[in-house]
Design an enzyme around this catalytic site. Structure first.
Site, mmCIF file in Angstrom:
data_model
loop_
_atom_site.group_PDB
_atom_site.id
_atom_site.type_symbol
_atom_site.label_atom_id
_atom_site.label_comp_id
_atom_site.label_asym_id
_atom_site.label_seq_id
_atom_site.Cartn_x
_atom_site.Cartn_y
_atom_site.Cartn_z
ATOM 1 N N GLU A 139 0.821 -1.853 0.335
ATOM 2 C CA GLU A 139 0.057 -0.089 0.046
ATOM 3 C C GLU A 139 1.112 1.027 -0.041
ATOM 4 O O GLU A 139 1.338 1.953 0.743
ATOM 5 C CB GLU A 139 -0.560 0.024 1.448
ATOM 6 C CG GLU A 139 -2.019 -0.562 1.213
ATOM 7 C CD GLU A 139 -3.004 -1.149 0.244
ATOM 8 O OE1 GLU A 139 -3.002 -0.041 -0.530
ATOM 9 O OE2 GLU A 139 -3.395 -2.286 -0.187
ATOM 10 N N CYS A 153 -2.192 9.971 1.749
ATOM 11 C CA CYS A 153 -2.070 8.929 0.767
ATOM 12 C C CYS A 153 -3.033 9.294 0.178
ATOM 13 O O CYS A 153 -3.135 8.949 -1.436
ATOM 14 C CB CYS A 153 -1.396 7.466 0.600
ATOM 15 S SG CYS A 153 -2.870 6.026 1.939
#
Ligand code: ADP
Length: 517
Positions: free
Chosen positions: A241, A275
């Site tokens: 990720e 993010c």
């Protein structure tokens, strides 16, 4: 003599980024202990994986209750360690973790239980199943921006599937790492099922090389690539990720006031260290001027600080300030215009960075192409739907995106064409809050998905099982082949014909069976 006693235990000082004060010291895990962690994890795996899913869920329920009881204390630890405001600790780090535990408590048994699947007619007499077998020891390496959620969600997903877990939390937020260790211990998880190793990249690298059965990594693209290379040497499966550079596209028929508020929150929540934050804002030309004015007003009304009513806290990691500075310096040097905020040479020097809206940027600038992970929001006008899509897809990232319009068909059309792991229509970031949806990136934003059913299944080997009663002496496709070819030819032609020819199918099948006698 114990060879280990000569080694000195290294201590990490914990500095609260918002105040600059040292608030704790934490012992680093010496790398010589890595094999002992794995040994312990493998020993505990036998018992843990042997428990019924419902029994494992009992431990998750304890964990959830403990977190509910101590929510306020946990929020304070997160805020001390990261500099984020308490509201964000509770809304964006604790709540999603609790919701994930809840989701797993409700769904794990169904998702991970043995399933019957259809068996094709050609395989008459057999039954087919899928079983989910835990992988073994799962290594979770987590970052500092949402230090609770991004460590705990993969941990609990792996645990529900019967794996033992080793966590290496970020050295930037070690207090939260300690807090997680403490929460699992006090929830009564069996010894060795969950272990936490503290330290930085050397410790992370030593655990990565220690041959876990799965690596779940959240962090930078740079480290993700290093981990993937190491994992490849031992064929260890991974989920990565990584970063994002999420576009927000605002069409002229959008609810402007809502879009303005969303842009400010989407870009500046957690000081932009998200993010999935809005890192690029594309606004249709006809409303560009009006939108920008409203946005500046909104951004200038936000309060930075540490008190309970503040909107935005400090940056977490000093090194990140340099990234933000370099992007801003380059943009200003190449003619970009600050609409809010200050140029880096005028920054105060603490960890609170000015909230910066910037225009007249070019697509090839770092501020558009590279992840900022800070409070920067470049705003770019566009003409057509096609141009907006081209801009949005024009980076190496693809994590999340948002599309703003009152035209549902247009929103869905654009969403379908964005190369992105998620798209939100008329909101920002929020897909992550529905644990039923998959989470993950395209392109350099990562490999794999978690949350949802996928998030439980990645930590298991999907095992195919077929059962035959074992009554028949032989199978039609076994030896001898003598005389079987023409019969198979007719069998398959009748079976796969546009309209299945049952008569010839049965005739040839029986003829093949007879050949086995
Ligand atoms: P971020 O800045 O987003 O936290 P990093 O990639 O620097 O991203 O760090 C994420 C996590 O990866 C942290 O826990 C860090 O200690 C760990 N880490 C950094 N380098 C390595 C490495 N070479 N091998 C394993 N883990 C690493």
């Amino acid at each position: 003599m114990n060879v280990h006693s000569v080694e000195e235990v290294r201590k990490m000082s914990v500095v609260a980024p918002a105040t600059g004060k040292v608030i704790a010291e934490i012992e680093e895990t010496p790398v010589y202990e890595v094999p002992f962690f794995y040994q312990k994890a493998r020993e505990s795996f036998g018992n843990w994986s042997g428990l019924a899913i419902s029994e494992r869920i009992r431990y998750l329920k304890n964990l959830k209750q403990l977190m509910v009881d101590e929510m306020d204390q946990i929020a304070k630890i997160i805020s001390d360690d990261t500099g984020k405001v308490l509201t964000e600790s509770i809304v964006a780090d604790i709540m999603p973790t609790l919701d994930a535990i809840d989701h797993i408590i409700r769904h794990a048994e169904k998702v991970l239980s043995r399933k019957k699947v259809k068996t094709p007619l050609l395989l008459i007499g057999k039954k087919s199943f899928i079983e989910y077998m835990p992988r073994g020891v799962v290594l979770v390496i987590s970052p500092w921006n949402y230090p609770l959620q991004l460590a705990m969600v993969p941990m609990i997903s792996a645990l529900a599937g019967g794996n033992s877990v080793i966590l290496k939390p970020s050295e930037v937020t070690p207090l939260v790492g300690k807090c997680i260790e403490d929460l699992f211990r006090r929830s009564g998880f069996p010894e060795g099922t969950v272990q936490v190793a503290h330290g930085g990249k050397e410790v992370g690298a030593a655990f990565t090389a220690g041959k876990p059965d799965y690596i779940f990594f959240t962090g930078s693209v740079r480290t993700g690539k290093i981990i993937q290379q190491q994992a490849a040497k031992d064929l260890i499966p991974t989920t990565l990720e990584l970063g994002g550079k999420d576009p927000m596209i605002v069409f002229d028929d959008a609810n402007l006031d809502r879009a303005v508020k969303a842009a400010a929150w989407g870009a500046f929540t957690n000081s932009g260290q998200v993010c999935m934050s809005a890192e690029r804002l594309y606004v249709q030309k006809s409303i560009y001027g009006k939108f920008l004015e409203k946005l500046k007003k909104e951004v200038n009304s936000l309060q930075q600080g540490t008190d309970l009513d503040s909107d935005i806290g400090s940056m977490t990691f000093p090194g990140q300030k340099e990234v933000v500075k370099a992007q801003l310096d380059e943009a200003i040097e190449r003619g970009a215009k600050l609409e809010t905020g200050l140029k880096p040479s005028d920054w105060k020097g603490d960890m609170f960075l000015p909230l910066t809206v910037i225009t007249e940027v070019k697509q090839d600038m770092k501020i558009i192409q590279e992840e900022s992970f800070g409070p920067l929001l470049p705003v770019v006008p566009f003409d057509t739907e096609e141009e907006a899509i081209e801009y949005a897809n024009g980076t190496v990232f693809g994590l999340n995106a948002s599309v703003w319009t009152r035209d549902k068909a247009k929103a869905r059309r654009v969403a379908s064409r964005l190369v992105s792991g998620a798209v939100v229509i008329n909101d920002v970031i929020i897909t992550v809050a529905n644990h039923g949806l998959p989470f993950g990136g395209t392109k350099e934003s990562g490999i794999g998905r978690y949350h949802s059913e996928a998030g439980l299944r990645i930590f298991c080997h999907e095992k195919a099982i077929m059962e035959d009663m074992g009554f028949m002496k032989s199978e039609i496709q076994w030896y001898p082949y003598k005389g079987k070819y023409p019969l198979f030819l007719k069998l398959f032609q009748s079976y796969f014909a546009e309209k299945r020819d049952w008569l010839n199918f049965a005739k040839n099948y029986i003829a093949l069976l007879k050949r086995n006698k």
